[in-house]
Design a protein around this motif. Structure first.
Motif, PDB file in Angstrom:
ATOM      1  N   TRP A   1      43.794  58.212  33.866  1.00 56.27           N
ATOM      2  CA  TRP A   1      43.990  56.903  33.239  1.00 56.27           C
ATOM      3  C   TRP A   1      44.280  55.852  34.305  1.00 56.27           C
ATOM      4  N   LEU A   2      45.132  56.208  35.271  1.00 52.22           N
ATOM      5  CA  LEU A   2      45.508  55.265  36.308  1.00 52.22           C
ATOM      6  C   LEU A   2      44.301  54.876  37.172  1.00 52.22           C
ATOM      7  N   ALA A   3      43.418  55.806  37.454  1.00 56.88           N
ATOM      8  CA  ALA A   3      42.217  55.488  38.236  1.00 56.88           C
ATOM      9  C   ALA A   3      41.355  54.471  37.491  1.00 56.88           C
ATOM     10  N   ASP A   4      41.202  54.661  36.175  1.00 56.19           N
ATOM     11  CA  ASP A   4      40.439  53.699  35.371  1.00 56.19           C
ATOM     12  C   ASP A   4      41.153  52.348  35.343  1.00 56.19           C
ATOM     13  N   PHE A   5      42.458  52.359  35.185  1.00 51.32           N
ATOM     14  CA  PHE A   5      43.251  51.133  35.129  1.00 51.32           C
ATOM     15  C   PHE A   5      43.110  50.338  36.425  1.00 51.32           C
ATOM     16  N   ILE A   6      43.192  51.021  37.538  1.00 43.45           N
ATOM     17  CA  ILE A   6      43.079  50.348  38.841  1.00 43.45           C
ATOM     18  C   ILE A   6      41.676  49.774  39.024  1.00 43.45           C
ATOM     19  N   ALA A   7      40.666  50.534  38.613  1.00 40.59           N
ATOM     20  CA  ALA A   7      39.283  50.049  38.751  1.00 40.59           C
ATOM     21  C   ALA A   7      39.070  48.791  37.913  1.00 40.59           C
TER      22      ALA A   7
ATOM     23  N   SER B   1      41.428  46.760  36.839  1.00 39.13           N
ATOM     24  CA  SER B   1      42.290  45.714  37.395  1.00 39.13           C
ATOM     25  C   SER B   1      41.634  45.048  38.589  1.00 39.13           C
ATOM     26  N   ARG B   2      40.987  45.805  39.429  1.00 32.33           N
ATOM     27  CA  ARG B   2      40.300  45.229  40.595  1.00 32.33           C
ATOM     28  C   ARG B   2      39.197  44.276  40.161  1.00 32.33           C
ATOM     29  N   ILE B   3      38.503  44.649  39.096  1.00 29.82           N
ATOM     30  CA  ILE B   3      37.435  43.784  38.588  1.00 29.82           C
ATOM     31  C   ILE B   3      38.041  42.528  37.956  1.00 29.82           C
ATOM     32  N   ALA B   4      39.063  42.722  37.102  1.00 28.76           N
ATOM     33  CA  ALA B   4      39.643  41.599  36.373  1.00 28.76           C
ATOM     34  C   ALA B   4      40.394  40.646  37.294  1.00 28.76           C
ATOM     35  N   LEU B   5      41.001  41.160  38.326  1.00 29.12           N
ATOM     36  CA  LEU B   5      41.822  40.331  39.199  1.00 29.12           C
ATOM     37  C   LEU B   5      41.186  40.155  40.583  1.00 29.12           C
ATOM     38  N   GLU B   6      39.874  40.184  40.612  1.00 29.08           N
ATOM     39  CA  GLU B   6      39.149  40.105  41.884  1.00 29.08           C
ATOM     40  C   GLU B   6      39.497  38.843  42.675  1.00 29.08           C
ATOM     41  N   SER B   7      39.671  37.739  41.983  1.00 27.78           N
ATOM     42  CA  SER B   7      39.964  36.491  42.686  1.00 27.78           C
ATOM     43  C   SER B   7      41.468  36.266  42.868  1.00 27.78           C
ATOM     44  N   GLU B   8      42.306  37.100  42.288  1.00 28.82           N
ATOM     45  CA  GLU B   8      43.758  36.966  42.365  1.00 28.82           C
ATOM     46  C   GLU B   8      44.372  38.252  42.970  1.00 28.82           C
ATOM     47  N   SER B   9      44.126  38.501  44.233  1.00 28.61           N
ATOM     48  CA  SER B   9      44.548  39.750  44.868  1.00 28.61           C
ATOM     49  C   SER B   9      46.064  39.941  44.885  1.00 28.61           C
ATOM     50  N   GLN B  10      46.824  38.810  44.863  1.00 27.46           N
ATOM     51  CA  GLN B  10      48.279  38.960  44.854  1.00 27.46           C
ATOM     52  C   GLN B  10      48.748  39.627  43.555  1.00 27.46           C
ATOM     53  N   TYR B  11      48.039  39.420  42.450  1.00 31.72           N
ATOM     54  CA  TYR B  11      48.409  40.089  41.197  1.00 31.72           C
ATOM     55  C   TYR B  11      48.178  41.605  41.299  1.00 31.72           C
ATOM     56  N   LEU B  12      47.146  41.971  42.014  1.00 27.62           N
ATOM     57  CA  LEU B  12      46.910  43.405  42.235  1.00 27.62           C
ATOM     58  C   LEU B  12      48.072  44.019  43.005  1.00 27.62           C
ATOM     59  N   GLU B  13      48.565  43.278  43.987  1.00 33.00           N
ATOM     60  CA  GLU B  13      49.693  43.797  44.758  1.00 33.00           C
ATOM     61  C   GLU B  13      50.944  43.909  43.899  1.00 33.00           C
ATOM     62  N   VAL B  14      51.112  43.007  42.919  1.00 36.12           N
ATOM     63  CA  VAL B  14      52.246  43.092  41.998  1.00 36.12           C
ATOM     64  C   VAL B  14      52.142  44.386  41.193  1.00 36.12           C
ATOM     65  N   LEU B  15      50.918  44.800  40.869  1.00 40.40           N
ATOM     66  CA  LEU B  15      50.696  46.047  40.137  1.00 40.40           C
ATOM     67  C   LEU B  15      50.853  47.269  41.039  1.00 40.40           C
TER      68      LEU B  15
END
Length: 164
Positions: A136-142, A144-158
């Motif tokens: 599930w986490l692998a799918d979530f991260i994938a 998230s990377r697509i959804a937050l592609e332009s907002e990389s700092q949000y990915l780091e928050v995750l």
């Protein structure tokens, strides 16, 4: 599931310690009885054989249980041997008490096996849940990377670190 697995292994370790203590106590009496029976039955080949007095004692728990159970069952069934052992201070009551100790070892062994199985099953359930979470986490991260592609700092928050 992690806590359940740890609890089950704790139960297994307790059962193993109980088994070891119970067997050590029963073995002390058993070995004393075997040594005296070897003297009492030295001229009775049939009793010597039925009590399995020749050779070494088995080292495996199952082998030890088999020998000890046979020893007490056959000793208690042989009136002549009971009389001979009584001459050395080993009464029928002492043999019966020791036989009950051996049965206690068998019960402790069965409990230890049950606890071991429960611990292994708990480990398997925990590992399966962890594998499902990883998937599930692998799918979530994938996603998230697509959804937050332009907002990389949000990915780091995750907790998803983006390579620079």
């Amino acid at each position: 599931l992690q806590l359940k697995q740890q609890k089950e292994y704790g139960d297994q370790f307790t059962a193993t310690d109980t088994l070891n203590t119970t067997k050590a106590q029963a073995n002390r009496e058993y070995m004393k009885h075997v040594k005296i029976a070897r003297i009492a039955a030295r001229k009775d080949r049939g009793a010597f054989e039925s009590l399995q007095l020749s050779g070494d004692r088995k080292r495996t728990l199952s082998g030890w249980l088999k020998q000890a159970k046979a020893f007490y069952a056959n000793a208690l069934a042989n009136a002549d041997l009971l009389a001979a052992l009584a001459g050395f201070g080993i009464t029928e009551a002492k043999l019966t008490a020791a036989q009950l100790q051996v049965l206690g070892v068998e019960q402790a062994f069965n409990r230890q096996l049950r606890e071991k199985g429960e611990a292994q099953a708990a480990t398997q359930r925990r590992d399966e849940a962890f594998d499902a979470l990883q998937s599930w986490l692998a799918d979530f991260i994938a996603v998230s990377r697509i959804a937050l592609e332009s907002e990389s700092q949000y990915l780091e928050v995750l907790g998803v670190v983006q390579p620079a």
